[in-house]
Design an enzyme around this catalytic site. Structure first.
Site, mmCIF file in Angstrom:
data_model
loop_
_atom_site.group_PDB
_atom_site.id
_atom_site.type_symbol
_atom_site.label_atom_id
_atom_site.label_comp_id
_atom_site.label_asym_id
_atom_site.label_seq_id
_atom_site.Cartn_x
_atom_site.Cartn_y
_atom_site.Cartn_z
ATOM 1 N N HIS A 1 0.877 -1.175 0.000
ATOM 2 C CA HIS A 1 0.000 0.000 0.000
ATOM 3 C C HIS A 1 0.914 1.224 0.000
ATOM 4 O O HIS A 1 1.948 1.216 0.681
ATOM 5 C CB HIS A 1 -0.814 0.106 1.297
ATOM 6 N N ASP B 1 2.047 2.240 3.514
ATOM 7 C CA ASP B 1 2.911 1.441 4.378
ATOM 8 C C ASP B 1 4.366 1.484 3.937
ATOM 9 O O ASP B 1 5.246 1.236 4.743
ATOM 10 C CB ASP B 1 2.412 0.001 4.635
ATOM 11 N N GLU C 1 -9.559 -13.193 -1.823
ATOM 12 C CA GLU C 1 -8.877 -13.482 -0.552
ATOM 13 C C GLU C 1 -9.657 -14.564 0.190
ATOM 14 O O GLU C 1 -10.876 -14.452 0.394
ATOM 15 C CB GLU C 1 -8.785 -12.209 0.287
HETATM 16 C C1 XUL Z 1 -7.944 -6.086 4.024
HETATM 17 C C2 XUL Z 1 -7.145 -6.582 2.897
HETATM 18 C C3 XUL Z 1 -6.234 -5.594 2.285
HETATM 19 C C4 XUL Z 1 -6.115 -5.708 0.807
HETATM 20 C C5 XUL Z 1 -5.298 -4.642 0.159
HETATM 21 O O1 XUL Z 1 -8.792 -7.005 4.558
HETATM 22 O O2 XUL Z 1 -7.225 -7.729 2.535
HETATM 23 O O3 XUL Z 1 -5.006 -5.676 2.885
HETATM 24 O O4 XUL Z 1 -5.564 -6.938 0.440
HETATM 25 O O5 XUL Z 1 -5.765 -3.376 0.474
HETATM 26 CO CO CO Z 2 -6.277 -8.817 1.043
#
Ligand code: XUL
Ligand code: CO
Length: 436
Positions: free
Chosen positions: A101, A104, A268
Site C-alpha cells: 500500500h 505502508d 482473498e
Molecule cells: C484487508 C485486505 C487488504 C487488501 C489490500 O482485509 O485484505 O489488505 O488486500 O488493500
Molecule cells: Co487482502
C-alpha cells in the site's frame, strides 16, 4: 547495507525428508510440472503491510513485536530501513514478487504534496532494490481507509472533497505502481460501505464508486499503465456492509457500470469465509465468469469469525484452489500474495520465515495434488458424466436454444417422471482424499 535477519540464510529446497525448519520440503522453485516451473505456477508474493508493518496490535492492545528495522525516531529513516529489511527477506525466502500500500512503504506527511515527495523517495529506493535483486511488484494499492479523513469512505464518502482527495491519492499510487513495473493494481474498498443505512444514500454511493473506478481506468489508459486492475471483494469489516461484498456482487456491479472488461478479481480466502462462502466457491465463481485474476492467500478461524488473516496451511483449501486455478489456465498477471500476519504471540523475526515457508510448502503441495487430479482426470470425468444428458438429445436441444416451454411440456407429457440419479457426494469426497 545492514543485515536485518542475520540468523537466516537463503532458504533452500531440501525435500520431504528434511527436518530443517528453515528449508522447503515441497516448494522447489525450478522444478517443472505441467510445462511450467513451480515458481511460474505459484507466483508467490510477500505483502508489505502485515509482514513488515504489522507488529501484532489488536483491538485490545498495541503491538508486541520489536523489529531492528523499526529502531529510529525518524519516520523516513524507519521507512528506508524497513524497505531494506523487506528486500533482504524477499531474497532470502526466494519469492519473485511483493505487494504494498502507498502508506505502508512511506509515511504520510502534513500535505498531499509532501506525502507524494516522501513516496517518491521510497519508490526510487525500491526501484533500485528491485533492479539489484530481480524482485518484481505483483501489485500496488492505496490505503484510503486508515486516515481519519476516510472514516466515511473514500470513493463513497458523502463529501466530494474527500472523493477528490481519494482520487488524487489513487492517481499517485497508480503512477508509482507503473514506475515500479507493477503487474497489477488492487482496489480494496477499505471503508467503501456503510455502518448504518439511516445516514446513507446507498444508490448514490454506488454511482460514485463506479465513477471513481472509471476515472482510474481512463487515467490508466492515458499514462499507458498496462498492469491488470483488480477488485478485492470483502463483505464487511471495517464497515458493517462493504459494497464489494463477494465475487458475485462485484461482477454484477462491474457489469452494470460497463467496467467488466477492465477488471479482474483478487480473491482473498478469509474474505470468502466472511461472506459465508468458501475460498473454493469464490475461485470457482471467478473461473466460471473469466474474472479470476489474483489471490490473497490466507485463512480465517471459523470460531473467531473476523478477518484474522492467518497464514494458509490447510491442504484441502490449497489443493482445491490450485485445481481451479490450473483448470482455468493458471495465474498470468496475478499471483499468490500472502496477505497474512503472524499471531500476536509470534514475536520473533524468525516467525516470519516459518510462516512463509509453511505456506509456500502448503501451496506447493496443493499444486502437486491438483496436477495429480488433473492428470488422473477421474474427478473431471465424474462431473462430466453427471452432466452427460446435456451433450445429447433433449439437453443438447435446450442448450442450443432449440426448445422452449411448449416443446418441453410435450416431452415431459410423453416421457413421464424423470429418472433420478445419486449425487454421490461421499464418493466424490473419498476421491478427493486420495489426492491429498
Ligand atoms: C484487508 C485486505 C487488504 C487488501 C489490500 O482485509 O485484505 O489488505 O488486500 O488493500
Ligand atoms: Co487482502
Amino acid at each position: 547495507m545492514a543485515e536485518y535477519f542475520p540468523e537466516v540464510g537463503k532458504i533452500a529446497y531440501e525435500g520431504p525428508d528434511s527436518d530443517n525448519p528453515l528449508a522447503f520440503r515441497h516448494y522447489n522453485a525450478g522444478e517443472v510440472i505441467m510445462g511450467k516451473t513451480m515458481a511460474e505456477h505459484l507466483r508467490f508474493a510477500v505483502c508489505y503491510w502485515h509482514t513488515f508493518k504489522g507488529l501484532g496490535g489488536d483491538p485490545f492492545g498495541p503491538g508486541t513485536m520489536i523489529r531492528n528495522y523499526n529502531d529510529s525516531g525518524d519516520e523516513m529513516k524507519v521507512a528506508e530501513m524497513t524497505l531494506e529489511a523487506a528486500f533482504e527477506f524477499f531474497t532470502k525466502l526466494g519469492v519473485g514478487f511483493w505487494c504494498f500500500h502507498d502508506r505502508d512503504i512511506a509515511p504520510e506527511a502534513d500535505t498531499l504534496a509532501e506525502t507524494n515527495k516522501r513516496l517518491d523517495v521510497i519508490v526510487a529506493k525500491a526501484k533500485k532494490l528491485q533492479a539489484d535483486t530481480g524482485l518484481k511488484l505483483l501489485w500496488g494499492t492505496t490505503n484510503a481507509f486508515s486516515h481519519r479523513r476516510f472514516m466515511a469512505g473514500a470513493g463513497t464518502n458523502p463529501s466530494p472533497e474527500i472523493f477528490a482527495y481519494a482520487a488524487s491519492q489513487i492517481k499517485k499510487a497508480i503512477e508509482v505502481t507503473a514506475e515500479l513495473g507493477g503487474e497489477g493494481y488492487v482496489f480494496w474498498g477499505g471503508r467503501e460501505g456503510y455502518d448504518t443505512l439511516l445516514n446513507t444514500d446507498l444508490g448514490r454511493e454506488l454511482e460514485h464508486l463506479a465513477k471513481l473506478l472509471q476515472m482510474a481506468v481512463d487515467y490508466k489508459k492515458k499514462i499507458g499503465f498496462e498492469g491488470q486492475f483488480y477488485i478485492e471483494p470483502k463483505p464487511k469489516e471495517p464497515t458493517k456492509h462493504q459494497y464489494d461484498f463477494d465475487a458475485g456482487n462485484c461482477y454484477a456491479f462491474l457489469q452494470k457500470f460497463g467496467l467488466v472488461d477492465d477488471f479482474k478479481l483478487n480473491i482473498e480466502a478469509n474474505h470468502a469465509t466472511l461472506a459465508g462462502h468458501d475460498f473454493h466457491h469464490e475461485l470457482a465463481f471467478c473461473a466460471a465468469n473469466n474474472m479470476l485474476g489474483s489471490v490473497d492467500a490466507n485463512r480465517g478461524d471459523m470460531l473467531l469469525g473476523w478477518d484474522t488473516d492467518q497464514f494458509p496451511t490447510n491442504l484441502y483449501d490449497a489443493t482445491l484452489a490450485m485445481y481451479i486455478i490450473l483448470k482455468s489456465g493458471g495465474l498470468t498477471t496475478g499471483g499468490l500474495n500472502f496477505d497474512a500476519k503472524v499471531r500476536r504471540q509470534s514475536i520473533d523475526a524468525i516467525d516470519l520465515f516459518y510462516a512463509h515457508i509453511g505456506s509456500m510448502d502448503t501451496f506447493a503441495r496443493g499444486l502437486k495434488n491438483a496436477v495429480k487430479m488433473i492428470e488422473d482426470g477421474k474427478l473431471e470425468a465424474a462431473v462430466k458424466a453427471r452432466y452427460g444428458g446435456w451433450d445429447e438429445g433433449l439437453g443438447k436441444k435446450i442448450e442450443s436454444g432449440q426448445a422452449g416451454f411448449e416443446e418441453l411440456e410435450v416431452y415431459t407429457l410423453e416421457n413421464g417422471e424423470p429418472e433420478l440419479k445419486s449425487g454421490r457426494q461421499e464418493l466424490f469426497e473419498n476421491l478427493l482424499n486420495e489426492y491429498i
